[in-house]
Design a protein around this motif. Sequence first.
Motif, short mmCIF file in Angstrom:
data_model
loop_
_atom_site.label_atom_id
_atom_site.label_comp_id
_atom_site.label_asym_id
_atom_site.label_seq_id
_atom_site.Cartn_x
_atom_site.Cartn_y
_atom_site.Cartn_z
N VAL A 173 51.63 27.71 19.52
CA VAL A 173 51.10 28.97 19.01
C VAL A 173 50.27 28.73 17.76
O VAL A 173 49.18 29.28 17.59
CB VAL A 173 52.23 29.98 18.73
CG1 VAL A 173 51.72 31.16 17.93
CG2 VAL A 173 52.86 30.45 20.02
N THR A 174 50.76 27.87 16.87
CA THR A 174 50.05 27.58 15.63
C THR A 174 48.71 26.90 15.90
O THR A 174 47.69 27.25 15.31
CB THR A 174 50.91 26.68 14.72
OG1 THR A 174 52.13 27.36 14.44
CG2 THR A 174 50.20 26.34 13.44
N TYR B 166 47.05 26.53 19.05
CA TYR B 166 46.20 27.01 20.13
C TYR B 166 46.22 28.52 20.34
O TYR B 166 45.53 29.02 21.21
CB TYR B 166 46.59 26.31 21.44
CG TYR B 166 46.41 24.82 21.35
CD1 TYR B 166 45.16 24.24 21.40
CD2 TYR B 166 47.51 23.99 21.17
CE1 TYR B 166 44.99 22.87 21.29
CE2 TYR B 166 47.36 22.61 21.06
CZ TYR B 166 46.09 22.07 21.12
OH TYR B 166 45.94 20.72 21.01
N GLY B 167 47.02 29.25 19.59
CA GLY B 167 47.01 30.69 19.68
C GLY B 167 47.92 31.29 20.74
O GLY B 167 48.72 32.15 20.45
N SER B 168 47.81 30.86 21.98
CA SER B 168 48.62 31.50 23.02
C SER B 168 49.12 30.49 24.04
O SER B 168 48.86 30.61 25.22
CB SER B 168 47.85 32.61 23.71
OG SER B 168 46.73 32.09 24.39
N PHE B 169 49.80 29.52 23.56
CA PHE B 169 50.50 28.57 24.42
C PHE B 169 49.59 27.79 25.34
O PHE B 169 48.49 27.43 25.00
CB PHE B 169 51.62 29.27 25.21
CG PHE B 169 52.71 29.83 24.35
CD1 PHE B 169 53.75 29.03 23.93
CD2 PHE B 169 52.69 31.13 23.94
CE1 PHE B 169 54.77 29.53 23.14
CE2 PHE B 169 53.69 31.65 23.13
CZ PHE B 169 54.72 30.84 22.74
N ALA C 161 57.00 25.24 21.23
CA ALA C 161 56.32 26.52 21.41
C ALA C 161 55.68 26.99 20.10
O ALA C 161 54.55 27.49 20.10
CB ALA C 161 57.30 27.58 21.93
N GLN D 112 45.47 28.28 26.31
CA GLN D 112 44.54 27.86 25.26
C GLN D 112 44.53 26.34 25.11
O GLN D 112 43.49 25.73 24.89
CB GLN D 112 44.88 28.53 23.93
CG GLN D 112 44.61 30.02 23.92
CD GLN D 112 43.14 30.34 24.06
OE1 GLN D 112 42.27 29.57 23.69
NE2 GLN D 112 42.87 31.50 24.61
#
Length: 66
Positions: A38-39, A41-44, A34, A47
């Motif tokens: 986030v790192t 693609y921003g929002s799991f 997870a 994205q």
Amino acid sequence: MPRLIPTGTCWCGCGTEVGIGSFFARGHDKIAEAALLVTEYGSFVPQLLHKHGYGPGHGTPSLRLP
């Protein structure tokens, strides 16, 4: 891809000792996954799917067979 060898320490970075043959403490693989999503693609998952051409009207990886 290189063959990875477990080190006896959880690979999520928490420092927990893990059993022989394990890369992660229980559940920590999902925490690390997870954090990477986030790192990168921003929002799991939404994205991630969008960046690779999947999503509404574009099918999903399981439906787009080579």
